[in-house]
Design a protein around this motif. Sequence first.
Motif, PDB file in Angstrom:
ATOM      1  N   GLY A  91     -44.584   0.202 138.884  1.00  0.00           N
ATOM      2  CA  GLY A  91     -44.615  -1.244 138.585  1.00  0.00           C
ATOM      3  C   GLY A  91     -45.562  -2.013 139.484  1.00  0.00           C
ATOM      4  N   ILE A 148     -43.204  -8.346 143.722  1.00  0.00           N
ATOM      5  CA  ILE A 148     -42.883  -7.657 144.979  1.00  0.00           C
ATOM      6  C   ILE A 148     -43.838  -6.475 145.191  1.00  0.00           C
ATOM      7  CG2 ILE A 148     -41.130  -6.266 146.173  1.00  0.00           C
ATOM      8  CD1 ILE A 148     -38.983  -8.009 144.789  1.00  0.00           C
ATOM      9  N   ALA A 149     -44.090  -5.715 144.134  1.00  0.00           N
ATOM     10  CA  ALA A 149     -44.929  -4.513 144.270  1.00  0.00           C
ATOM     11  C   ALA A 149     -46.348  -4.848 144.726  1.00  0.00           C
ATOM     12  CB  ALA A 149     -44.963  -3.754 142.952  1.00  0.00           C
ATOM     13  N   ARG A 190     -48.537  -0.968 133.204  1.00  0.00           N
ATOM     14  CA  ARG A 190     -48.319  -0.790 131.770  1.00  0.00           C
ATOM     15  C   ARG A 190     -49.598  -0.731 130.965  1.00  0.00           C
ATOM     16  NH1 ARG A 190     -43.112  -4.615 130.591  1.00  0.00           N
ATOM     17  NH2 ARG A 190     -42.689  -3.049 129.049  1.00  0.00           N
ATOM     18  N   VAL A 227     -48.007   3.731 132.446  1.00  0.00           N
ATOM     19  CA  VAL A 227     -46.660   3.994 131.920  1.00  0.00           C
ATOM     20  C   VAL A 227     -46.239   2.737 131.151  1.00  0.00           C
ATOM     21  CG1 VAL A 227     -44.248   4.511 132.482  1.00  0.00           C
ATOM     22  CG2 VAL A 227     -46.081   5.556 133.837  1.00  0.00           C
ATOM     23  N   ASP A 257     -43.801   2.054 129.017  1.00  0.00           N
ATOM     24  CA  ASP A 257     -42.396   1.648 128.902  1.00  0.00           C
ATOM     25  C   ASP A 257     -41.489   2.618 129.652  1.00  0.00           C
ATOM     26  OD1 ASP A 257     -39.992   0.552 128.301  1.00  0.00           O
ATOM     27  OD2 ASP A 257     -40.015   1.086 126.173  1.00  0.00           O
ATOM     28  N   ILE A 258     -40.917   2.118 130.743  1.00  0.00           N
ATOM     29  CA  ILE A 258     -40.073   2.972 131.583  1.00  0.00           C
ATOM     30  C   ILE A 258     -38.735   3.296 130.926  1.00  0.00           C
ATOM     31  CG2 ILE A 258     -41.091   2.308 133.791  1.00  0.00           C
ATOM     32  CD1 ILE A 258     -38.849   0.258 134.125  1.00  0.00           C
ATOM     33  N   ALA A 265     -40.280  -0.827 139.502  1.00  0.00           N
ATOM     34  CA  ALA A 265     -40.364  -1.365 138.136  1.00  0.00           C
ATOM     35  C   ALA A 265     -38.987  -1.500 137.516  1.00  0.00           C
ATOM     36  CB  ALA A 265     -41.229  -0.450 137.267  1.00  0.00           C
ATOM     37  N   SER A 320     -30.798  -4.546 144.355  1.00  0.00           N
ATOM     38  CA  SER A 320     -30.667  -6.003 144.459  1.00  0.00           C
ATOM     39  C   SER A 320     -29.344  -6.369 145.090  1.00  0.00           C
ATOM     40  CB  SER A 320     -30.743  -6.609 143.058  1.00  0.00           C
ATOM     41  OG  SER A 320     -30.421  -7.982 143.086  1.00  0.00           O
ATOM     42  N   PRO A 342     -32.401  -6.812 147.960  1.00  0.00           N
ATOM     43  CA  PRO A 342     -32.702  -8.195 148.357  1.00  0.00           C
ATOM     44  C   PRO A 342     -31.987  -9.204 147.456  1.00  0.00           C
ATOM     45  CG  PRO A 342     -34.611  -7.147 147.283  1.00  0.00           C
ATOM     46  CD  PRO A 342     -33.426  -6.250 147.080  1.00  0.00           C
ATOM     47  N   VAL A 378     -35.949 -13.527 145.945  1.00  0.00           N
ATOM     48  CA  VAL A 378     -37.150 -13.293 146.740  1.00  0.00           C
ATOM     49  C   VAL A 378     -38.138 -14.436 146.486  1.00  0.00           C
ATOM     50  CG1 VAL A 378     -39.017 -11.690 147.254  1.00  0.00           C
ATOM     51  CG2 VAL A 378     -36.796 -10.802 146.527  1.00  0.00           C
TER      52      VAL A 378
HETATM   53  P1  NDP Z   1     -41.750  -8.733 138.347  1.00  0.00           P
HETATM   54  O1  NDP Z   1     -41.309  -9.173 136.997  1.00  0.00           O
HETATM   55  O2  NDP Z   1     -42.920  -9.392 138.944  1.00  0.00           O
HETATM   56  O3  NDP Z   1     -41.976  -7.157 138.376  1.00  0.00           O
HETATM   57  C1  NDP Z   1     -41.311  -6.265 137.537  1.00  0.00           C
HETATM   58  C2  NDP Z   1     -42.201  -5.062 137.326  1.00  0.00           C
HETATM   59  O4  NDP Z   1     -41.541  -4.120 136.473  1.00  0.00           O
HETATM   60  C3  NDP Z   1     -43.509  -5.418 136.634  1.00  0.00           C
HETATM   61  O5  NDP Z   1     -44.542  -4.607 137.157  1.00  0.00           O
HETATM   62  C4  NDP Z   1     -43.214  -5.052 135.188  1.00  0.00           C
HETATM   63  O6  NDP Z   1     -44.384  -4.784 134.445  1.00  0.00           O
HETATM   64  C5  NDP Z   1     -42.370  -3.819 135.372  1.00  0.00           C
HETATM   65  N1  NDP Z   1     -41.560  -3.549 134.189  1.00  0.00           N
HETATM   66  C6  NDP Z   1     -40.507  -4.262 133.722  1.00  0.00           C
HETATM   67  N2  NDP Z   1     -40.031  -3.717 132.590  1.00  0.00           N
HETATM   68  C7  NDP Z   1     -40.795  -2.628 132.340  1.00  0.00           C
HETATM   69  C8  NDP Z   1     -40.797  -1.641 131.309  1.00  0.00           C
HETATM   70  N3  NDP Z   1     -39.907  -1.650 130.311  1.00  0.00           N
HETATM   71  N4  NDP Z   1     -41.747  -0.667 131.369  1.00  0.00           N
HETATM   72  C9  NDP Z   1     -42.661  -0.639 132.359  1.00  0.00           C
HETATM   73  N5  NDP Z   1     -42.688  -1.539 133.368  1.00  0.00           N
HETATM   74  C10 NDP Z   1     -41.775  -2.522 133.350  1.00  0.00           C
HETATM   75  O7  NDP Z   1     -40.456  -8.928 139.271  1.00  0.00           O
HETATM   76  P2  NDP Z   1     -40.207  -8.637 140.826  1.00  0.00           P
HETATM   77  O8  NDP Z   1     -41.414  -8.191 141.503  1.00  0.00           O
HETATM   78  O9  NDP Z   1     -39.470  -9.815 141.315  1.00  0.00           O
HETATM   79  O10 NDP Z   1     -39.161  -7.437 140.717  1.00  0.00           O
HETATM   80  C11 NDP Z   1     -39.433  -6.131 141.221  1.00  0.00           C
HETATM   81  C12 NDP Z   1     -38.131  -5.439 141.482  1.00  0.00           C
HETATM   82  O11 NDP Z   1     -37.384  -6.175 142.444  1.00  0.00           O
HETATM   83  C13 NDP Z   1     -37.205  -5.287 140.266  1.00  0.00           C
HETATM   84  O12 NDP Z   1     -36.580  -4.028 140.375  1.00  0.00           O
HETATM   85  C14 NDP Z   1     -36.190  -6.398 140.475  1.00  0.00           C
HETATM   86  O13 NDP Z   1     -34.970  -6.122 139.831  1.00  0.00           O
HETATM   87  C15 NDP Z   1     -36.059  -6.370 141.983  1.00  0.00           C
HETATM   88  N6  NDP Z   1     -35.526  -7.589 142.580  1.00  0.00           N
HETATM   89  C16 NDP Z   1     -36.207  -8.773 142.506  1.00  0.00           C
HETATM   90  C17 NDP Z   1     -35.706  -9.911 143.116  1.00  0.00           C
HETATM   91  C18 NDP Z   1     -36.426 -11.218 143.068  1.00  0.00           C
HETATM   92  O14 NDP Z   1     -35.826 -12.251 143.414  1.00  0.00           O
HETATM   93  N7  NDP Z   1     -37.699 -11.264 142.707  1.00  0.00           N
HETATM   94  C19 NDP Z   1     -34.409  -9.885 143.830  1.00  0.00           C
HETATM   95  C20 NDP Z   1     -33.795  -8.572 143.878  1.00  0.00           C
HETATM   96  C21 NDP Z   1     -34.338  -7.484 143.276  1.00  0.00           C
HETATM   97  P3  NDP Z   1     -45.124  -5.969 133.628  1.00  0.00           P
HETATM   98  O15 NDP Z   1     -45.352  -7.098 134.583  1.00  0.00           O
HETATM   99  O16 NDP Z   1     -46.360  -5.341 133.153  1.00  0.00           O
HETATM  100  O17 NDP Z   1     -44.160  -6.350 132.542  1.00  0.00           O
END
Ligand code: NDP
Length: 336
Positions: free
Chosen positions: A7, A12-13, A32, A54, A56-57, A79, A123, A191, A194
């Motif tokens: 992801g 965050i990533a 994606r 990837v 769709d995870i 992701a 989370s 977390p 965020v």
């Molecule tokens: P984002 O939405 O920015 O990031 C989510 C990432 O997951 C994106 O790269 C997205 O890709 C990818 N993703 C989601 N669904 C799919 C799918 N079906 N197939 C492939 N890729 C997918 O959110 P955050 O950075 O905030 O979240 C990152 C992680 O942190 C998650 O696990 C979230 O649950 C966790 N988290 C976040 C918090 C917050 O407050 N932000 C708090 C606690 C945990 P694309 O953008 O291309 O759709």
Amino acid sequence: TKVLLTGGSGFIATHILELLVQRGYEIVTTVRSEDKAAKIREAHPNAKLSFVIVPDIAQPDAFDQAVKIPGLDFVLHTASPFHFNWSDAKTELLDPAITGTTSILKAIKKSAPGVKRVVVTSSFVSMISAATLQDPNKVFSESDWNPNTYEDGLKGDKIIAYRVSKTVAERSAWEFVEEEKPNFDLVTINPPLVFGPIVHHLNSLSAINTSNERYVDLIQGKWKDEILPSIGTNFWVDVRDVALAHVAAFEKPDAGGQRFFCVAGKFSNREIAAAARKNFPGLKDKIPSVEVKGGDYPPVVPGYDNTRATEVLGINWINLEKSTVDNITSLLAAGA
Ligand code: NDP
């Protein structure tokens, strides 16, 4: 040392990736689409960085190819869907969160015998319950678990469904290592909300990540007449500390086998507005004046204990004022 980050386009990533590049790791990241890969590549022209697409995870074999990287040492699985614009909880939220987590663990066990540790982004929602959130004497820590079941995620409440997606994904990961005794150990990073700067080359204001939406509302004047209440929980952490937690989680041998509640502190929307008012006098037409009502803490806010993350991961938590200043600066640079 080679690290796989899933992801890589996420809020965050993006920060984890920056830290991995700074520290000189060899990085493979999943995104994606080719378009997203191109933007990340452009931002890091000199990095040891490659991509696996990837789309769709939620597909059970999603990661089968991605983990076949000769010499892979560590995997960071971030992701997972974190938004509420879906219509079918199972296929659009629960499957990607849960199957996404179990399938990458299975794929690593099968095809990546050199992996020593997997860090999963879980989370704070995996730690809460309706009752504990209302208990003034509660002190949240790593020993807390959300009691919601998979079925609770299918009952139509979108917030509960998100909480279930993270809880069941994390629980499944711990069960997997316990039952399968794979070649790697597990760390989860838990977390709460965020906040913090967005990275401009990827994140646009129209598609702001869910946890920063309130900051866009604030600087676009939506709190001018009344500061909105804080929905959900009143705990937060800066994105740079969350990124550091993920990297420390594989760099520090002692972190293995543990979950980490990565929380900087409590916040209210009123405190965020005050920090913005103090530091951005030029935005006074948008930011609520001190007389504007709303955004206070709810009557009950439980306590928290972040000792484990502070000590084992070595985090010196960024405070709310600095996070607010850096976040708003990044949003203004992105055109807000
Ligand atoms: P984002 O939405 O920015 O990031 C989510 C990432 O997951 C994106 O790269 C997205 O890709 C990818 N993703 C989601 N669904 C799919 C799918 N079906 N197939 C492939 N890729 C997918 O959110 P955050 O950075 O905030 O979240 C990152 C992680 O942190 C998650 O696990 C979230 O649950 C966790 N988290 C976040 C918090 C917050 O407050 N932000 C708090 C606690 C945990 P694309 O953008 O291309 O759709």
